[in-house]
Design an enzyme around this catalytic site. Structure first.
Site, PDB file in Angstrom:
ATOM      1  N   LYS A  24       0.829  -1.212   0.000  1.00 44.50           N
ATOM      2  CA  LYS A  24       0.000   0.000   0.000  1.00 44.50           C
ATOM      3  C   LYS A  24       0.859   1.256   0.000  1.00 44.50           C
ATOM      4  CE  LYS A  24      -4.305  -1.408   0.097  1.00 44.50           C
ATOM      5  NZ  LYS A  24      -5.338  -1.007  -0.832  1.00 44.50           N
TER       6      LYS A  24
ATOM      7  N   LYS B 227      -5.039 -14.956 -14.039  1.00 46.68           N
ATOM      8  CA  LYS B 227      -6.416 -15.202 -13.626  1.00 46.68           C
ATOM      9  C   LYS B 227      -7.277 -13.950 -13.745  1.00 46.68           C
ATOM     10  CE  LYS B 227      -5.781 -14.594  -8.679  1.00 46.68           C
ATOM     11  NZ  LYS B 227      -6.126 -15.068  -7.364  1.00 46.68           N
TER      12      LYS B 227
ATOM     13  N   LYS C  31     -10.036  -7.954 -10.806  1.00 42.44           N
ATOM     14  CA  LYS C  31     -10.577  -6.612 -10.989  1.00 42.44           C
ATOM     15  C   LYS C  31      -9.491  -5.680 -11.544  1.00 42.44           C
ATOM     16  CE  LYS C  31     -12.151  -2.878  -8.192  1.00 42.44           C
ATOM     17  NZ  LYS C  31     -11.563  -2.402  -6.943  1.00 42.44           N
TER      18      LYS C  31
END
Ligand code: TRP
Length: 329
Positions: free
Chosen positions: A111, A194, A197
């Site tokens: 992050k 895969k 989003k």
């Protein structure tokens, strides 16, 4: 019977990968265990959504999970922010979570790299809140993917540390829930990797038929096999993996044979795949639309879940307060 807790990220629509991954297991698991499933809306504040976005995405996620078959009668289904006991346990656990170990967490370091302009304390203590989510119900099992293993390990550490500090055997150390069979990995339409989003390669349960056709027709392929019975390259294998979950066996066999004979026409295969996906997602999509238009129902579900979750959470908080030494005069 195990007590299972899982937090659901409150951002983004569900795609086929989510459906055939975790969600299918939740649907099965809810009848076999004492399950607490919640929408992690406190956690989502680490990225500063607008009030409208926050509410909209929580509502959407709840409607989508219900439409897919999460049963509010079988599982306890609630919003994290409806259970204030979680925040109290979070505060208490923060007192023995160390800044150094939190800074070393992989997801925190990620992050920091991704949003350097917003490295807030909520991000740093994300694993503490997650631990509180889990141990507030004294869960023994947590279904987690690879990316959450470290967070779960920290939950065990915080539970153990509490027990050691107060010389009690109070909290259970939560273990990963083992799905038994290997999870099917749903590939994206961009040839490799895969469905996800952030990859932007997904087919969403709320996509309408037109979008689905467009996405499938654009899927990566190659110039076709030139030798009989040749092995399939990844992009082609991926289309067959999608077929495996939505198409009839006879359809799959038909196209496999065409491939083996070098007679395959990818356009035909994609057309068929798109229709089979549409057949699969259409009833779910209609259900999502129906549920999200029904605020009364959503409110009923959320209230019922909050009540059940708070019953379990407040029992824990009462006992924890006593253990720590908060006592009435
Ligand atoms: N961190 C989890 C995720 O990103 C969501 C989550 C929050 C969670 N609290 C949890 C998962 C408790 C399991 C248990 O997917």
């Amino acid at each position: 019977m195990e007590t299972v807790v899982s937090g659901i990220r409150s951002t983004g629509n569900l795609h086929l990968g989510n459906y055939f991954g975790a969600l299918k297991n939740f649907i099965k698991m809810q009848h076999e265990n004492n399950c607490f499933f919640f929408i992690a809306d406190y956690h989502s504040l680490t990225t500063h959504p607008t009030p409208g976005d926050l509410h909209g995405s929580v509502k959407q996620v709840l409607a989508e999970y219900l439409a897919c078959g999460l049963d509010p009668e079988a599982a306890t289904l609630y919003l994290q922010s409806d259970v204030p006991e979680v925040t109290e346990l979070y505060l208490l656990l923060n007192m023995n979570a160390y800044v150094g170990e939190l800074e070393r967490t992989t997801s925190f370091k990620d992050k920091v790299r991704k949003q350097p302009e917003n490295v807030n304390a909520g991000l740093l203590t994300y694993p503490v809140l997650m631990a509180a989510d889990i141990i507030i119900h004294n869960a023994s099992k947590v279904p987690v993917g690879k990316d959450q293993e470290q967070n779960l390990e920290m939950a065990r550490k915080f539970a153990r540390r509490f027990n050691n500090l107060y010389k009690v055997k109070y909290f259970t150390e939560p273990q990963p829930y083992n799905f038994g069979q290997v999870l099917i990995k749903i590939p994206g339409l961009d040839g490799t990797g895969k469905m996800g989003k952030s990859e932007g390669n997904g087919i969403y349960l709320v996509d309408d038929p037109k979008d689905i056709r467009k996405k499938v027709m654009r899927a990566v392929t190659d110039s076709g096999p030139t030798e009989m019975n040749s092995e399939m390259p990844e992009p082609i294998q991926n289309l067959f993996t999608l077929m495996d979950v939505v198409s009839e066996k006879s359809t799959i066999d038909f196209f496999k044979e065409k491939y083996a004979n070098c007679e395959i026409r990818y356009g035909d295969l994609k057309k068929q795949l798109a229709e089979d996906i549409i057949n699969f997602t259409s009833p779910i999509r209609e259900k999502i639309l129906e549920i999200s238009a029904n605020n009364n129902y959503l409110r009923k579900v959320a209230n019922m879940g909050a009540e059940k979750a708070r019953e379990s959470a407040s029992k824990t908080i009462k006992e924890v307060r006593e253990i720590i030494g908060f006592k009435p005069f």
